[in-house]
Design a protein around this motif. Sequence first.
Motif, PDB file in Angstrom:
ATOM      1  N   ARG A 128       0.824  -1.214   0.000  1.00  0.00           N
ATOM      2  CA  ARG A 128       0.000   0.000   0.000  1.00  0.00           C
ATOM      3  C   ARG A 128       0.857   1.262   0.000  1.00  0.00           C
ATOM      4  NH1 ARG A 128      -2.583   0.070   5.206  1.00  0.00           N
ATOM      5  NH2 ARG A 128      -0.655   1.128   5.751  1.00  0.00           N
ATOM      6  N   ASP A 129       1.958   1.262   0.750  1.00  0.00           N
ATOM      7  CA  ASP A 129       2.733   2.481   0.984  1.00  0.00           C
ATOM      8  C   ASP A 129       4.051   2.572   0.221  1.00  0.00           C
ATOM      9  OD1 ASP A 129       0.700   3.048   2.773  1.00  0.00           O
ATOM     10  OD2 ASP A 129       1.825   2.333   4.508  1.00  0.00           O
ATOM     11  N   MET A 130       4.510   1.501  -0.401  1.00  0.00           N
ATOM     12  CA  MET A 130       5.815   1.490  -1.055  1.00  0.00           C
ATOM     13  C   MET A 130       5.706   2.028  -2.482  1.00  0.00           C
ATOM     14  SD  MET A 130       8.931   0.892  -0.810  1.00  0.00           S
ATOM     15  CE  MET A 130      10.331   0.666  -1.854  1.00  0.00           C
ATOM     16  N   ARG A 131       6.492   3.017  -2.769  1.00  0.00           N
ATOM     17  CA  ARG A 131       6.530   3.571  -4.127  1.00  0.00           C
ATOM     18  C   ARG A 131       7.035   2.490  -5.096  1.00  0.00           C
ATOM     19  NH1 ARG A 131       8.885   9.297  -5.974  1.00  0.00           N
ATOM     20  NH2 ARG A 131       8.553   8.981  -8.189  1.00  0.00           N
ATOM     21  N   GLY A 132       6.367   2.366  -6.206  1.00  0.00           N
ATOM     22  CA  GLY A 132       6.753   1.372  -7.205  1.00  0.00           C
ATOM     23  C   GLY A 132       6.118   0.012  -7.000  1.00  0.00           C
ATOM     24  N   ALA A 133       5.346  -0.145  -5.932  1.00  0.00           N
ATOM     25  CA  ALA A 133       4.681  -1.432  -5.681  1.00  0.00           C
ATOM     26  C   ALA A 133       3.500  -1.596  -6.632  1.00  0.00           C
ATOM     27  CB  ALA A 133       4.202  -1.497  -4.237  1.00  0.00           C
ATOM     28  N   PRO A 134       3.129  -2.833  -6.925  1.00  0.00           N
ATOM     29  CA  PRO A 134       1.945  -3.033  -7.763  1.00  0.00           C
ATOM     30  C   PRO A 134       0.700  -2.536  -7.032  1.00  0.00           C
ATOM     31  CG  PRO A 134       2.699  -5.118  -6.840  1.00  0.00           C
ATOM     32  CD  PRO A 134       3.713  -4.090  -6.480  1.00  0.00           C
ATOM     33  N   VAL A 135      -0.278  -2.057  -7.790  1.00  0.00           N
ATOM     34  CA  VAL A 135      -1.554  -1.666  -7.194  1.00  0.00           C
ATOM     35  C   VAL A 135      -2.274  -2.930  -6.735  1.00  0.00           C
ATOM     36  CG1 VAL A 135      -1.724   0.467  -8.528  1.00  0.00           C
ATOM     37  CG2 VAL A 135      -2.738  -1.654  -9.421  1.00  0.00           C
ATOM     38  N   LEU A 136      -3.259  -2.754  -5.887  1.00  0.00           N
ATOM     39  CA  LEU A 136      -3.966  -3.880  -5.282  1.00  0.00           C
ATOM     40  C   LEU A 136      -4.431  -4.908  -6.313  1.00  0.00           C
ATOM     41  CD1 LEU A 136      -5.120  -5.151  -2.705  1.00  0.00           C
ATOM     42  CD2 LEU A 136      -7.146  -3.735  -3.020  1.00  0.00           C
ATOM     43  N   ASP A 137      -5.000  -4.444  -7.424  1.00  0.00           N
ATOM     44  CA  ASP A 137      -5.511  -5.366  -8.449  1.00  0.00           C
ATOM     45  C   ASP A 137      -4.408  -6.173  -9.133  1.00  0.00           C
ATOM     46  OD1 ASP A 137      -8.099  -4.558  -7.986  1.00  0.00           O
ATOM     47  OD2 ASP A 137      -8.159  -3.171  -9.685  1.00  0.00           O
ATOM     48  N   ASP A 138      -3.162  -5.720  -9.031  1.00  0.00           N
ATOM     49  CA  ASP A 138      -2.054  -6.374  -9.726  1.00  0.00           C
ATOM     50  C   ASP A 138      -1.175  -7.228  -8.815  1.00  0.00           C
ATOM     51  OD1 ASP A 138      -2.920  -5.209 -12.064  1.00  0.00           O
ATOM     52  OD2 ASP A 138      -1.540  -3.514 -11.932  1.00  0.00           O
ATOM     53  N   ILE A 139      -1.594  -7.435  -7.568  1.00  0.00           N
ATOM     54  CA  ILE A 139      -0.810  -8.270  -6.654  1.00  0.00           C
ATOM     55  C   ILE A 139      -1.241  -9.721  -6.815  1.00  0.00           C
ATOM     56  CG2 ILE A 139      -0.278  -8.788  -4.238  1.00  0.00           C
ATOM     57  CD1 ILE A 139      -0.720  -5.796  -3.659  1.00  0.00           C
ATOM     58  N   GLY A 140      -0.256 -10.579  -6.973  1.00  0.00           N
ATOM     59  CA  GLY A 140      -0.516 -12.005  -7.095  1.00  0.00           C
ATOM     60  C   GLY A 140       0.065 -12.755  -5.914  1.00  0.00           C
ATOM     61  N   CYS A 141      -0.321 -13.993  -5.789  1.00  0.00           N
ATOM     62  CA  CYS A 141       0.129 -14.854  -4.697  1.00  0.00           C
ATOM     63  C   CYS A 141       0.566 -16.191  -5.275  1.00  0.00           C
ATOM     64  CB  CYS A 141      -1.024 -15.055  -3.718  1.00  0.00           C
ATOM     65  SG  CYS A 141      -0.654 -16.199  -2.375  1.00  0.00           S
ATOM     66  N   ASP A 142       1.676 -16.672  -4.780  1.00  0.00           N
ATOM     67  CA  ASP A 142       2.161 -17.993  -5.151  1.00  0.00           C
ATOM     68  C   ASP A 142       2.584 -18.673  -3.859  1.00  0.00           C
ATOM     69  OD1 ASP A 142       2.854 -19.987  -7.092  1.00  0.00           O
ATOM     70  OD2 ASP A 142       4.961 -19.463  -6.814  1.00  0.00           O
ATOM     71  N   TYR A 143       2.346 -19.952  -3.744  1.00  0.00           N
ATOM     72  CA  TYR A 143       2.705 -20.630  -2.501  1.00  0.00           C
ATOM     73  C   TYR A 143       3.243 -22.024  -2.797  1.00  0.00           C
ATOM     74  CZ  TYR A 143      -1.982 -22.491  -3.231  1.00  0.00           C
ATOM     75  OH  TYR A 143      -3.091 -23.068  -3.792  1.00  0.00           O
ATOM     76  N   GLU A 144       3.991 -22.519  -1.846  1.00  0.00           N
ATOM     77  CA  GLU A 144       4.582 -23.847  -1.983  1.00  0.00           C
ATOM     78  C   GLU A 144       4.495 -24.549  -0.633  1.00  0.00           C
ATOM     79  OE1 GLU A 144       9.024 -25.690  -2.712  1.00  0.00           O
ATOM     80  OE2 GLU A 144       8.519 -23.784  -3.628  1.00  0.00           O
ATOM     81  N   TYR A 145       3.787 -25.681  -0.623  1.00  0.00           N
ATOM     82  CA  TYR A 145       3.690 -26.475   0.596  1.00  0.00           C
ATOM     83  C   TYR A 145       4.917 -27.365   0.720  1.00  0.00           C
ATOM     84  CZ  TYR A 145      -1.108 -25.112   1.524  1.00  0.00           C
ATOM     85  OH  TYR A 145      -2.229 -24.393   1.824  1.00  0.00           O
ATOM     86  N   PRO A 146       5.311 -27.696   1.948  1.00  0.00           N
ATOM     87  CA  PRO A 146       6.471 -28.565   2.126  1.00  0.00           C
ATOM     88  C   PRO A 146       6.142 -29.994   1.709  1.00  0.00           C
ATOM     89  CG  PRO A 146       5.404 -28.141   4.239  1.00  0.00           C
ATOM     90  CD  PRO A 146       4.719 -27.274   3.217  1.00  0.00           C
ATOM     91  N   ALA A 147       7.143 -30.700   1.261  1.00  0.00           N
ATOM     92  CA  ALA A 147       6.987 -32.107   0.926  1.00  0.00           C
ATOM     93  C   ALA A 147       7.121 -32.934   2.200  1.00  0.00           C
ATOM     94  CB  ALA A 147       8.034 -32.533  -0.088  1.00  0.00           C
ATOM     95  N   THR A 148       6.406 -34.038   2.271  1.00  0.00           N
ATOM     96  CA  THR A 148       6.461 -34.932   3.415  1.00  0.00           C
ATOM     97  C   THR A 148       7.255 -36.172   3.030  1.00  0.00           C
ATOM     98  OG1 THR A 148       4.298 -34.166   4.152  1.00  0.00           O
ATOM     99  CG2 THR A 148       5.079 -36.254   5.050  1.00  0.00           C
ATOM    100  N   LEU A 149       8.207 -36.512   3.865  1.00  0.00           N
ATOM    101  CA  LEU A 149       8.979 -37.728   3.621  1.00  0.00           C
ATOM    102  C   LEU A 149       8.122 -38.957   3.882  1.00  0.00           C
ATOM    103  CD1 LEU A 149      12.340 -36.733   5.351  1.00  0.00           C
ATOM    104  CD2 LEU A 149      11.921 -36.993   2.901  1.00  0.00           C
ATOM    105  N   PRO A 150       8.328 -40.015   3.115  1.00  0.00           N
ATOM    106  CA  PRO A 150       7.559 -41.240   3.349  1.00  0.00           C
ATOM    107  C   PRO A 150       7.996 -41.921   4.644  1.00  0.00           C
ATOM    108  CG  PRO A 150       9.211 -41.603   1.660  1.00  0.00           C
ATOM    109  CD  PRO A 150       9.260 -40.141   2.014  1.00  0.00           C
ATOM    110  N   SER A 151       7.081 -42.629   5.240  1.00  0.00           N
ATOM    111  CA  SER A 151       7.432 -43.383   6.450  1.00  0.00           C
ATOM    112  C   SER A 151       7.240 -44.867   6.175  1.00  0.00           C
ATOM    113  CB  SER A 151       6.565 -42.943   7.622  1.00  0.00           C
ATOM    114  OG  SER A 151       5.236 -43.384   7.433  1.00  0.00           O
ATOM    115  N   ARG A 152       7.738 -45.687   7.062  1.00  0.00           N
ATOM    116  CA  ARG A 152       7.570 -47.140   6.912  1.00  0.00           C
ATOM    117  C   ARG A 152       6.112 -47.538   6.980  1.00  0.00           C
ATOM    118  NH1 ARG A 152      10.662 -49.434  11.933  1.00  0.00           N
ATOM    119  NH2 ARG A 152      10.861 -47.334  12.688  1.00  0.00           N
ATOM    120  N   HIS A 153       5.310 -46.703   7.635  1.00  0.00           N
ATOM    121  CA  HIS A 153       3.916 -47.045   7.868  1.00  0.00           C
ATOM    122  C   HIS A 153       2.995 -46.591   6.760  1.00  0.00           C
ATOM    123  CE1 HIS A 153       5.210 -48.277  11.803  1.00  0.00           C
ATOM    124  NE2 HIS A 153       5.755 -47.082  11.990  1.00  0.00           N
TER     125      HIS A 153
END
Length: 155
Positions: A128-153
């Motif tokens: 909202r306050d940073m000069r040069g930041a994208p406007v609200l309509d132009d903000i995107g989101c990307d996310y990455e969940y952690p991988a889970t190691l397999p277990s014996r069970h």
Amino acid sequence: MTDDAATPEIATWEGMGDWLVTSFTDQPTGLIIDLGPNTYLVYDDEENESGDDRDEVVCAQVHVLSSGVLMVRRSRTMLDRLRFDYHSVEELELDQWFFDDHFDDCTDGYMFTVNVGLAADACVSWFRDMRGAPVLDDIGCDYEYPATLPSRHSA
């Protein structure tokens, strides 16, 4: 950054804050959420599609650590997705903004907090306050969940 089709349309900065609070709550350790221009693409060379230096981009990142602690990083350069050797929070000082250059790509510092509202406010105010930041309509989101190691069970 990519724009997730499941992300609701957000019409106000307050709405973005509310959505971020929901998005940051009860997430698994290791989740990384990136926020920035929804048109930004990372290329192997040093330029993006507009010909500008690819590092010039206002963005924020939230990394979920253990015990519900969130690490919020803000930057004017593309933030790397960090690979931590552990997610323990025992030695971290909470709710203080740091500018100690611990992370090279973090131009506006970082903080650790369990307060999801504070984490959301840190992200919203950055855009909202940073000069040069994208406007609200132009903000995107990307996310990455952690991988889970397999277990014996598991089979």
